[in-house]
Design a protein around this motif. Sequence first.
Motif, PDB file in Angstrom:
ATOM      1  N   ARG A  79       0.727  -1.013  -0.037  1.00 39.27           N
ATOM      2  CA  ARG A  79      -0.143  -0.153  -0.176  1.00 39.27           C
ATOM      3  C   ARG A  79       1.036   1.408  -0.208  1.00 39.27           C
ATOM      4  O   ARG A  79       1.450   1.495   0.424  1.00 39.27           O
ATOM      5  N   PRO A  80       0.635   2.265  -1.159  1.00 41.83           N
ATOM      6  CA  PRO A  80       0.919   3.645  -0.621  1.00 41.83           C
ATOM      7  C   PRO A  80       1.188   3.669   0.943  1.00 41.83           C
ATOM      8  O   PRO A  80       0.949   4.126   1.590  1.00 41.83           O
ATOM      9  N   ASP A  81       2.276   5.020   1.054  1.00 35.39           N
ATOM     10  CA  ASP A  81       2.514   5.623   2.243  1.00 35.39           C
ATOM     11  C   ASP A  81       2.505   4.559   3.481  1.00 35.39           C
ATOM     12  O   ASP A  81       2.227   5.065   4.577  1.00 35.39           O
ATOM     13  N   HIS A  82       2.807   3.252   3.405  1.00 36.13           N
ATOM     14  CA  HIS A  82       2.994   2.839   4.779  1.00 36.13           C
ATOM     15  C   HIS A  82       4.400   1.439   4.056  1.00 36.13           C
ATOM     16  O   HIS A  82       4.652   1.405   3.448  1.00 36.13           O
ATOM     17  N   ASP A  83       4.481   0.763   5.343  1.00 37.58           N
ATOM     18  CA  ASP A  83       6.439   0.208   4.969  1.00 37.58           C
ATOM     19  C   ASP A  83       5.613  -1.615   5.878  1.00 37.58           C
ATOM     20  O   ASP A  83       6.135  -1.933   4.705  1.00 37.58           O
ATOM     21  N   VAL A  84       4.695  -1.663   6.359  1.00 33.90           N
ATOM     22  CA  VAL A  84       4.266  -3.136   6.683  1.00 33.90           C
ATOM     23  C   VAL A  84       2.549  -3.613   7.043  1.00 33.90           C
ATOM     24  O   VAL A  84       2.302  -2.606   7.766  1.00 33.90           O
ATOM     25  N   ASP A  85       2.602  -4.961   6.247  1.00 32.61           N
ATOM     26  CA  ASP A  85       1.174  -4.847   7.163  1.00 32.61           C
ATOM     27  C   ASP A  85       0.911  -5.962   7.662  1.00 32.61           C
ATOM     28  O   ASP A  85       1.559  -6.698   7.897  1.00 32.61           O
ATOM     29  N   TYR A  86      -0.198  -5.836   8.490  1.00 31.12           N
ATOM     30  CA  TYR A  86       0.207  -6.433   9.935  1.00 31.12           C
ATOM     31  C   TYR A  86      -1.193  -7.710  10.001  1.00 31.12           C
ATOM     32  O   TYR A  86      -2.792  -6.615   9.769  1.00 31.12           O
ATOM     33  N   MET A  87      -1.276  -8.864   9.575  1.00 30.35           N
ATOM     34  CA  MET A  87      -2.312  -9.797   9.821  1.00 30.35           C
ATOM     35  C   MET A  87      -1.881 -10.309  11.403  1.00 30.35           C
ATOM     36  O   MET A  87      -0.990 -10.827  12.272  1.00 30.35           O
ATOM     37  N   PHE A  88      -2.895 -10.510  12.744  1.00 26.37           N
ATOM     38  CA  PHE A  88      -3.327 -10.566  14.229  1.00 26.37           C
ATOM     39  C   PHE A  88      -3.999 -12.104  13.830  1.00 26.37           C
ATOM     40  O   PHE A  88      -5.312 -11.488  13.495  1.00 26.37           O
ATOM     41  N   GLY A  89      -3.704 -13.342  14.480  1.00 24.77           N
ATOM     42  CA  GLY A  89      -4.843 -14.225  14.751  1.00 24.77           C
ATOM     43  C   GLY A  89      -4.437 -14.574  16.041  1.00 24.77           C
ATOM     44  O   GLY A  89      -3.568 -15.101  16.264  1.00 24.77           O
ATOM     45  N   GLN A  90      -5.649 -14.772  16.559  1.00 28.25           N
ATOM     46  CA  GLN A  90      -6.224 -15.227  18.408  1.00 28.25           C
ATOM     47  C   GLN A  90      -6.368 -16.563  18.338  1.00 28.25           C
ATOM     48  O   GLN A  90      -7.167 -16.728  17.535  1.00 28.25           O
TER      49      GLN A  90
END
Length: 397
Positions: A79-90
């Motif tokens: 994504r533009p202007d973002h560094d990292v994609d974050y996914m969380f699994g509980q």
Amino acid sequence: MSKVPQIKVPATYVRGGTSKGVFFKLDDLPERCRVAGEARDRLLLRVIGSPDPYGAQIDGMGGATSSTSKTVILAKSTRPDHDVDYMFGQVSIDKAFVDWSGNCGNLTAAVGSFAISNGLVDAARIPVNGLCTVRIWQVQIQKTIIAHVPITDGQVQETGDFELDGVTFPAAEVQIEFLDPADEGDGDGGGAMFPTGNLVDDLDVPGIGTLKATMINAGIPTVFVNAADIGYTGTELREAINTKPDALARFETIRAYGALRMGLIKDVSEAAQRQHTPKVAFVAPPTAYTSSSGKTIKADDIDLNVRALSMGKLHHAMMGTCAVAIGTAAAIPGTLVNLAAGGGERESVRFGHPSGTLRVGAQATQENGQWVVKKAIMSRSARVLMEGYVRVPGDAF
């Protein structure tokens, strides 16, 4: 009889805020686990040690609480202007499912430092000394989060003197900004910040009665009720609730009917498969109490008391995303959270939780008759506990 050998998967075990979890880079996962689906869920379940009918997660990395049964997957952002994609699994402790319906605010504190240390942030953006601003895209809630990570001599600084109630040792402070924290919808219902259109609703809960409730989508969908209405003072510690199955069942019923009223599920039976969201919390005016560490919390030191449940148990401190919901609701005059804090306009609150206190800030304004919150801010800390590989049987996924 031949057996399938174990495989090694690069992983890092990290404390973020008052939670712990196993962090992965997306590209390090086995190929069939790099996309959402059964294979990925089965891998994460085996890593954590679930489902475990003993409730101990002895054969995995989990710690047998909602705060320590968590996984994170990170990738360089497209994504533009973002560094990292974050996914969380509980990860459920006793059931075979991973809940992807929300974020973990506590582990968010570790996302920026992990991204920097693992090459997910362009080197040109990392100062030799100072703060590195990491732009995080939280995939599930479709929101931007900004982490300000301290850097010393070009490396992430994890040690420091910042103290966080619920964490034994001090560490470096990481400030987290949740931009536009109120949900416009999470993909399967829920609507705007107040999905019912009201700051306070009468929530009918069979077997319990009609409760005043503030139901808000901010940080994480949360159902707030008054402690006094359900027979509590708001000063309870974990043992007062988690040792009583009847009390836990009542809270789960409140949560399920809150989820239905918020439009997150279509039938109360669906709540069992959506354990991570919404949260249920109860609030009360400031009252002195002794925290779980033995520390005295004075009424003058806090604006209100809040207790929240996560994955069916009273949380030992406070979930980061729920803290965002608390700060957001406190900033809006007339919500139960705001009223418990004394009412009126406010840009921050310090609330009491079982482990101590926490301050969270939020600024609310009205636009076209609707409440809008552009940012919620709080401080956390994070530290790598172990890095290397996790091992799982090759046929586990």
